[in-house]
Every structure is written in C-alpha cells, then in structure tokens.
Design an enzyme around this catalytic site. Structure first.
Site, short mmCIF file in Angstrom:
data_model
loop_
_atom_site.label_atom_id
_atom_site.label_comp_id
_atom_site.label_asym_id
_atom_site.label_seq_id
_atom_site.Cartn_x
_atom_site.Cartn_y
_atom_site.Cartn_z
N HIS A 141 12.01 -0.68 -12.57
CA HIS A 141 11.83 -2.13 -12.70
C HIS A 141 11.92 -2.76 -11.32
CE1 HIS A 141 13.36 -6.12 -14.75
NE2 HIS A 141 12.32 -6.31 -13.96
N HIS B 262 0.83 -1.21 0.00
CA HIS B 262 0.00 0.00 0.00
C HIS B 262 0.87 1.27 0.00
CE1 HIS B 262 0.86 1.03 4.23
NE2 HIS B 262 0.92 -0.29 4.39
#
Length: 231
Positions: A149, A140
C-alpha cells in the site's frame, strides 16, 4: 458495451473509495458487495446485492465471469482474502481512476487499484492487490509488491522498491534505488535513505530503522476469515 460485473469484498472506509472507483469505470458495474455486516442477503441502495463474505464461492461457481476486488485497507487481511480466491481460480478487476496518470509501459497486477491523481511512470510494476492511493507517485522502474500500500501523497522515486505487504505511509518518500522490505512500514512523512529490512518500521527524516519488537512485525498468510470492512 460489454459490462464487467464486479464483486467488492469489504465495505468499510477503503470500500467507499473503491465503490466510487467502480462507478467511474465506464465498462464496469458493481454487482455485489460482500461484508460480514450483511448476515442476510439483501439489496443495497444502488441496486447491488449484499451478502456475507462466505458467499463469494457460490457466486464464483454460478457466475465464473465475475471479477472480484478486495476492498480492504489492511494489507494482511486483503492478502488472505485474495489468496483464497486465487486458489479457486477467481478473476480480479484492475481499477484505475480516470484522473490517474498511468504509463502504457507500466504493469498493473490483477486486483490492484490506482486512486485519484496518482501517477505511475514508465516501467513501474504494481503488484497484485496493491493500493496506489490518492496522489501517490510511483516513478520509473519502481516495484510495488503484491498487497503493498502506497498511501496518499507518498512518493517512490526512480528504481525504489516496496516488498510484499509493505506500507508506505502518507507523504513518505523512498529515495532512488532504496528498498522497503516485505511487510515493513515507512511511517507518515518519513524519508527513507537506506534499505529497510523485511518486517521493520522506518520513521523520521532521514528515516531511522526502529528496533525490532520481540514479536514479528508480520505473519505468514493464514486462511481467510471474517471481515467487516476494515478501512
């Protein structure tokens, strides 16, 4: 069903995974693959057209409804290609593997790919052209920058951030609220317990920030150049 026609740029190792991701997307079809290994136009075994990378402009001008995806593992090269297409007004596909778990309250940028068994939790933000690779977890309130990446099995815990072009190596962990700066690297298996400045590498458990090299660890974007499908 109205099918989205997707043009994939890059046909290397990362391209293999993106190709399959397109095949698993019910409303998408692979229309063309662009890679400089294809010097002459041809047709692939799956019926897609193959062209060199420079063909993107002609395809875009003739078929503006096409969606593009930069299937290039190298963050800087992926950014260069994507920026050139963005400047021309091209559209980009968002691709999410059917086994990935992505919150409806997460934000996924254009050109981003979410691979198999990845998890993206509520209020996380995935930037344009970013890669959330196989089994990676984005908790979250995390932020994954444009063209960053998150490698297989890596974990970003609550509120962690990865800047533009950053690379979180396989199995690395970014602890809550910590920031991996733009174009910096968390090495495979690293546990990042403090902020990492832009352009640096952090490695180990807990991660140590390695001394800066005489040359910058990243460079400003340059015009797009040839690609032969680098991983």
């Amino acid at each position: 069903m109205l099918m989205r026609r997707i043009v994939m740029i890059g046909d290397g190792g990362h391209g293999k995974i993106v190709r399959e991701l397109i095949e698993l997307t019910p409303d998408a079809v692979l229309a063309a693959v662009l890679d400089d290994r294809y010097a002459e136009p041809a047709k692939g075994k799956d019926g897609e057209f193959r062209f060199p990378v420079s063909a993107w402009r002609g395809l875009f001008e003739r078929y503006p409804e096409l969606e593009f995806i930069a299937a290039i593992g190298d963050n800087l090269l992926r950014q260069r290609i994507a920026r050139e297409l963005e400047d021309a007004g091209a559209r980009f596909a968002r691709l999410i593997h059917p086994t990935a778990v992505v919150s409806a309250r997460a934000k996924i940028g254009p050109g981003a790919v979410i691979m198999a068994r990845a998890v993206v939790q509520p209020d996380a933000a995935i930037g344009a052209h970013a890669i959330v690779n196989t089994g990676a977890i984005i908790e979250h309130d995390c932020v994954v920058g444009d063209c960053a990446h998150v490698a297989p099995g890596a974990i970003m815990t609550g509120g962690a951030e990865a800047g533009e072009g950053a690379l979180i190596g396989a199995g690395a962990v970014i602890l809550p609220g910590r920031t991996l700066g733009a174009w910096s690297i968390a090495g495979a298996g690293a546990v990042v317990t403090r902020d990492v400045p832009p352009g640096y590498t952090a490695a180990g458990v807990p991660a140590a920030i390695l001394p800066a090299s005489p040359e910058p660890a990243f460079a400003p974007p340059q015009p797009a150049h040839q690609t032969t499908g680098k991983g």
